[in-house]
Motif scaffolding. Structure first.
Motif, PDB file in Angstrom:
ATOM      1  N   ALA A 113     -28.694 -51.717 -54.104  1.00  0.00           N
ATOM      2  CA  ALA A 113     -28.558 -52.091 -52.698  1.00  0.00           C
ATOM      3  C   ALA A 113     -27.099 -52.268 -52.299  1.00  0.00           C
ATOM      4  O   ALA A 113     -26.716 -52.011 -51.153  1.00  0.00           O
ATOM      5  CB  ALA A 113     -29.339 -53.378 -52.425  1.00  0.00           C
ATOM      6  N   ALA A 114     -26.249 -52.686 -53.248  1.00  0.00           N
ATOM      7  CA  ALA A 114     -24.825 -52.882 -52.971  1.00  0.00           C
ATOM      8  C   ALA A 114     -24.034 -51.589 -53.074  1.00  0.00           C
ATOM      9  O   ALA A 114     -22.828 -51.587 -52.795  1.00  0.00           O
ATOM     10  CB  ALA A 114     -24.246 -53.921 -53.928  1.00  0.00           C
ATOM     11  N   GLY A 115     -24.681 -50.504 -53.470  1.00  0.00           N
ATOM     12  CA  GLY A 115     -24.017 -49.213 -53.509  1.00  0.00           C
ATOM     13  C   GLY A 115     -23.403 -48.845 -54.834  1.00  0.00           C
ATOM     14  O   GLY A 115     -22.671 -47.841 -54.922  1.00  0.00           O
ATOM     15  N   LEU A 116     -23.670 -49.598 -55.900  1.00  0.00           N
ATOM     16  CA  LEU A 116     -23.141 -49.243 -57.220  1.00  0.00           C
ATOM     17  C   LEU A 116     -24.028 -48.184 -57.857  1.00  0.00           C
ATOM     18  O   LEU A 116     -25.247 -48.164 -57.667  1.00  0.00           O
ATOM     19  CB  LEU A 116     -23.100 -50.454 -58.150  1.00  0.00           C
ATOM     20  N   LYS A 117     -23.433 -47.315 -58.647  1.00  0.00           N
ATOM     21  CA  LYS A 117     -24.207 -46.462 -59.528  1.00  0.00           C
ATOM     22  C   LYS A 117     -24.588 -47.312 -60.724  1.00  0.00           C
ATOM     23  O   LYS A 117     -23.745 -48.003 -61.304  1.00  0.00           O
ATOM     24  CB  LYS A 117     -23.390 -45.252 -59.977  1.00  0.00           C
ATOM     25  N   ARG A 118     -25.882 -47.305 -61.074  1.00  0.00           N
ATOM     26  CA  ARG A 118     -26.299 -48.201 -62.149  1.00  0.00           C
ATOM     27  C   ARG A 118     -27.128 -47.473 -63.194  1.00  0.00           C
ATOM     28  O   ARG A 118     -27.801 -46.482 -62.931  1.00  0.00           O
ATOM     29  CB  ARG A 118     -27.046 -49.416 -61.609  1.00  0.00           C
ATOM     30  N   GLY A 119     -27.002 -48.003 -64.407  1.00  0.00           N
ATOM     31  CA  GLY A 119     -27.772 -47.512 -65.534  1.00  0.00           C
ATOM     32  C   GLY A 119     -28.262 -48.699 -66.347  1.00  0.00           C
ATOM     33  O   GLY A 119     -27.825 -49.837 -66.137  1.00  0.00           O
ATOM     34  N   GLY A 153     -25.696 -64.709 -64.944  1.00  0.00           N
ATOM     35  CA  GLY A 153     -26.394 -65.493 -63.939  1.00  0.00           C
ATOM     36  C   GLY A 153     -26.652 -64.701 -62.672  1.00  0.00           C
ATOM     37  O   GLY A 153     -26.897 -63.493 -62.702  1.00  0.00           O
ATOM     38  N   ASP A 154     -26.575 -65.395 -61.539  1.00  0.00           N
ATOM     39  CA  ASP A 154     -26.876 -64.787 -60.241  1.00  0.00           C
ATOM     40  C   ASP A 154     -25.612 -64.125 -59.703  1.00  0.00           C
ATOM     41  O   ASP A 154     -24.640 -64.804 -59.371  1.00  0.00           O
ATOM     42  CB  ASP A 154     -27.388 -65.859 -59.278  1.00  0.00           C
ATOM     43  N   ILE A 155     -25.606 -62.814 -59.583  1.00  0.00           N
ATOM     44  CA  ILE A 155     -24.419 -62.041 -59.216  1.00  0.00           C
ATOM     45  C   ILE A 155     -24.431 -61.724 -57.727  1.00  0.00           C
ATOM     46  O   ILE A 155     -25.456 -61.345 -57.158  1.00  0.00           O
ATOM     47  CB  ILE A 155     -24.372 -60.733 -60.021  1.00  0.00           C
ATOM     48  N   ASP A 156     -23.273 -61.867 -57.084  1.00  0.00           N
ATOM     49  CA  ASP A 156     -23.089 -61.379 -55.715  1.00  0.00           C
ATOM     50  C   ASP A 156     -22.604 -59.940 -55.841  1.00  0.00           C
ATOM     51  O   ASP A 156     -21.409 -59.661 -55.986  1.00  0.00           O
ATOM     52  CB  ASP A 156     -22.065 -62.245 -54.970  1.00  0.00           C
ATOM     53  N   TRP A 157     -23.529 -58.995 -55.786  1.00  0.00           N
ATOM     54  CA  TRP A 157     -23.209 -57.601 -56.076  1.00  0.00           C
ATOM     55  C   TRP A 157     -22.286 -56.985 -55.028  1.00  0.00           C
ATOM     56  O   TRP A 157     -21.445 -56.135 -55.354  1.00  0.00           O
ATOM     57  CB  TRP A 157     -24.495 -56.802 -56.212  1.00  0.00           C
ATOM     58  N   ALA A 158     -22.421 -57.382 -53.771  1.00  0.00           N
ATOM     59  CA  ALA A 158     -21.554 -56.831 -52.734  1.00  0.00           C
ATOM     60  C   ALA A 158     -20.096 -57.201 -52.989  1.00  0.00           C
ATOM     61  O   ALA A 158     -19.194 -56.358 -52.884  1.00  0.00           O
ATOM     62  CB  ALA A 158     -22.001 -57.324 -51.352  1.00  0.00           C
ATOM     63  N   LYS A 159     -19.849 -58.469 -53.345  1.00  0.00           N
ATOM     64  CA  LYS A 159     -18.479 -58.891 -53.667  1.00  0.00           C
ATOM     65  C   LYS A 159     -17.977 -58.200 -54.923  1.00  0.00           C
ATOM     66  O   LYS A 159     -16.826 -57.764 -54.997  1.00  0.00           O
ATOM     67  CB  LYS A 159     -18.426 -60.410 -53.852  1.00  0.00           C
ATOM     68  N   LEU A 160     -18.839 -58.086 -55.923  1.00  0.00           N
ATOM     69  CA  LEU A 160     -18.438 -57.475 -57.186  1.00  0.00           C
ATOM     70  C   LEU A 160     -18.016 -56.020 -56.965  1.00  0.00           C
ATOM     71  O   LEU A 160     -17.044 -55.548 -57.549  1.00  0.00           O
ATOM     72  CB  LEU A 160     -19.586 -57.558 -58.183  1.00  0.00           C
ATOM     73  N   TYR A 195     -13.939 -47.853 -55.071  1.00  0.00           N
ATOM     74  CA  TYR A 195     -13.060 -48.991 -54.859  1.00  0.00           C
ATOM     75  C   TYR A 195     -12.041 -49.092 -55.986  1.00  0.00           C
ATOM     76  O   TYR A 195     -12.369 -48.884 -57.160  1.00  0.00           O
ATOM     77  CB  TYR A 195     -13.872 -50.294 -54.795  1.00  0.00           C
ATOM     78  N   GLY A 196     -10.805 -49.426 -55.621  1.00  0.00           N
ATOM     79  CA  GLY A 196      -9.758 -49.590 -56.607  1.00  0.00           C
ATOM     80  C   GLY A 196      -9.944 -50.855 -57.427  1.00  0.00           C
ATOM     81  O   GLY A 196     -10.636 -51.799 -57.023  1.00  0.00           O
ATOM     82  N   HIS A 197      -9.289 -50.881 -58.579  1.00  0.00           N
ATOM     83  CA  HIS A 197      -9.399 -51.992 -59.523  1.00  0.00           C
ATOM     84  C   HIS A 197      -8.730 -53.244 -58.965  1.00  0.00           C
ATOM     85  O   HIS A 197      -7.547 -53.239 -58.625  1.00  0.00           O
ATOM     86  CB  HIS A 197      -8.729 -51.576 -60.831  1.00  0.00           C
ATOM     87  N   LEU A 239     -12.498 -61.244 -65.071  1.00  0.00           N
ATOM     88  CA  LEU A 239     -12.791 -62.240 -64.047  1.00  0.00           C
ATOM     89  C   LEU A 239     -12.887 -61.518 -62.707  1.00  0.00           C
ATOM     90  O   LEU A 239     -12.069 -60.641 -62.408  1.00  0.00           O
ATOM     91  CB  LEU A 239     -11.692 -63.300 -63.988  1.00  0.00           C
ATOM     92  N   SER A 240     -13.867 -61.895 -61.906  1.00  0.00           N
ATOM     93  CA  SER A 240     -14.066 -61.205 -60.642  1.00  0.00           C
ATOM     94  C   SER A 240     -14.773 -62.105 -59.645  1.00  0.00           C
ATOM     95  O   SER A 240     -15.612 -62.935 -60.018  1.00  0.00           O
ATOM     96  CB  SER A 240     -14.903 -59.936 -60.856  1.00  0.00           C
ATOM     97  N   ARG A 241     -14.464 -61.921 -58.379  1.00  0.00           N
ATOM     98  CA  ARG A 241     -15.255 -62.552 -57.337  1.00  0.00           C
ATOM     99  C   ARG A 241     -16.668 -61.972 -57.390  1.00  0.00           C
ATOM    100  O   ARG A 241     -16.848 -60.795 -57.642  1.00  0.00           O
ATOM    101  CB  ARG A 241     -14.634 -62.284 -55.971  1.00  0.00           C
ATOM    102  N   GLY A 242     -17.630 -62.815 -57.138  1.00  0.00           N
ATOM    103  CA  GLY A 242     -19.023 -62.384 -57.187  1.00  0.00           C
ATOM    104  C   GLY A 242     -19.720 -62.734 -58.479  1.00  0.00           C
ATOM    105  O   GLY A 242     -20.937 -62.614 -58.580  1.00  0.00           O
ATOM    106  N   VAL A 243     -18.939 -63.173 -59.491  1.00  0.00           N
ATOM    107  CA  VAL A 243     -19.509 -63.517 -60.791  1.00  0.00           C
ATOM    108  C   VAL A 243     -18.883 -64.812 -61.282  1.00  0.00           C
ATOM    109  O   VAL A 243     -17.654 -64.968 -61.244  1.00  0.00           O
ATOM    110  CB  VAL A 243     -19.269 -62.408 -61.834  1.00  0.00           C
ATOM    111  N   ASP A 244     -19.696 -65.741 -61.739  1.00  0.00           N
ATOM    112  CA  ASP A 244     -19.190 -66.959 -62.365  1.00  0.00           C
ATOM    113  C   ASP A 244     -18.949 -66.677 -63.838  1.00  0.00           C
ATOM    114  O   ASP A 244     -19.825 -66.162 -64.537  1.00  0.00           O
ATOM    115  CB  ASP A 244     -20.193 -68.106 -62.212  1.00  0.00           C
ATOM    116  N   GLY A 245     -17.778 -67.036 -64.315  1.00  0.00           N
ATOM    117  CA  GLY A 245     -17.478 -66.817 -65.723  1.00  0.00           C
ATOM    118  C   GLY A 245     -16.939 -65.426 -65.988  1.00  0.00           C
ATOM    119  O   GLY A 245     -16.482 -64.720 -65.080  1.00  0.00           O
TER     120      GLY A 245
END
Length: 341
Positions: A185-191, A146-153, A114-116, A312-318
């Protein structure tokens, strides 16, 4: 000033006792949470969940203080002990940090990049070497998001996420398990990353990380976060030689367990004090929020660049930390494929 004899003896005893308790550079603190946090993200004013909230099938999250990934295996007989201060730290290590020369076939299909689309509360003009010109962006998170909406992020441009797992030898981020599961589950590569605590032994910290972070075949390399933290209860600042020695012990143990060379995350002041010219065969993740890394860390090759602590991003507060991979989209896919089993 001359003290009376009895008080003087009492002061001397206290002084000797204090010296004895701190004479070993590897003395262990009382077994309570260290309270360490990375300093790059401002804590939100709203309450942060004290524990993760998982599905009903999982154990109660009040048990998160206990490790959830199983017991720590006993150290192998050939595992090196921590070296004494002053001994040289080897600069050549046996395992290549980027990828096997012949990665296994049948790697997972390429995921969409996904693009920036992030915004920034404190945008910086990086000029012609802007991070926005690089293809693959990501984030790093901890309980403070806090509680992240990973799909939106993810759709905002978070193609990867480094997730706070542990710090010291006894603290587990209470949101780690939930973030680890939902990012995948949202499809991100994570470490996962570990905040290094200078008042605990490197071996203890490596064992704690291994106990709590699964050895997932699709995970990004583990990260050791080394920086000075003025808010820490540990005020110790070891010598540069001792810092590098402790890091090497920690990284060796993780590399043997996970089969990947750890990445070193650091900030400008810590780098100048301890790491300039060190660890040439390790990948670096550099914090540089006011200028391109080439200006802040001259001559240092890097794999990830943390270019903002005020994203700042949708899916995250703050606010959230923003990062970018040093390479093209194709190079990102090659990097990921080399880690797939």
């Amino acid at each position: 000033m001359r003290f009376p004899t009895a008080p003087a003896l009492f002061v001397a005893c206290l002084t000797l006792a204090g010296c004895a308790s701190s004479s070993s550079p590897e003395s262990v603190l009382a077994p309570r949470p260290s309270g360490e946090t990375t300093s790059s993200v401002i804590r939100p004013a709203a309450p942060v969940p004290a524990t993760a909230v998982g599905p009903a099938a999982t154990p109660p999250e009040s048990q998160e203080a206990l490790a959830w990934a199983g017991p720590v295996s006993e150290p192998q007989a050939f595992a090196p002990m921590e070296r004494e201060a002053g001994m040289p730290v080897p600069i050549e290590r046996p395992i290549a940090f980027v990828a096997p020369e012949n990665p296994a076939s049948g790697a997972a299909p390429r995921t969409h990049v996904y693009g920036h689309r992030f915004r920034d509360a404190k945008p910086i003009n990086f000029g012609r070497r802007s991070p926005h010109k690089l293809a693959v962006h990501g984030v790093d998170v901890s309980r403070w998001q806090g509680d992240i909406d990973w799909a939106k992020l993810r759709t905002q441009g978070a193609n990867f996420a480094y997730i706070k797992a542990t710090d010291g030898g006894d603290h587990l981020d209470p949101m780690f398990k939930k973030n680890w599961r939902r990012a995948q589950a949202a499809g991100l590569k994570r470490g996962a990353y570990h905040f290094f605590y200078w008042c605990r032994t490197a071996g203890e910290q490596a064992d704690w990380f291994i106990r709590n972070v699964p050895r997932a075949p699709d995970a990004l390399p583990p990260v050791i976060d080394v920086e000075w933290n003025g808010e820490s209860s540990c005020k110790r600042r070891p010598s540069p030689a001792r810092v590098r020695e402790k890091m090497q012990v920690f990284m060796d143990k993780l590399e043997r367990h996970y089969g990947q060379r750890p990445i070193i995350y650091t900030a400008p002041d810590f780098y100048r004090d301890n790491l300039e010219g060190a660890f040439p065969n390790y990948p670096f993740w550099l914090r540089s929020v006011a200028a391109h890394p080439s200006k802040v860390y001259p001559g240092r090759k890097w794999l990830f660049w943390q270019y903002s602590g005020s994203g700042l991003s949708r899916g995250v507060d703050g606010r959230i930390d923003l990062n970018v991979f040093h390479g093209s989209e194709g190079e990102w896919h090659d990097f990921i494929a080399a880690r797939s089993i």
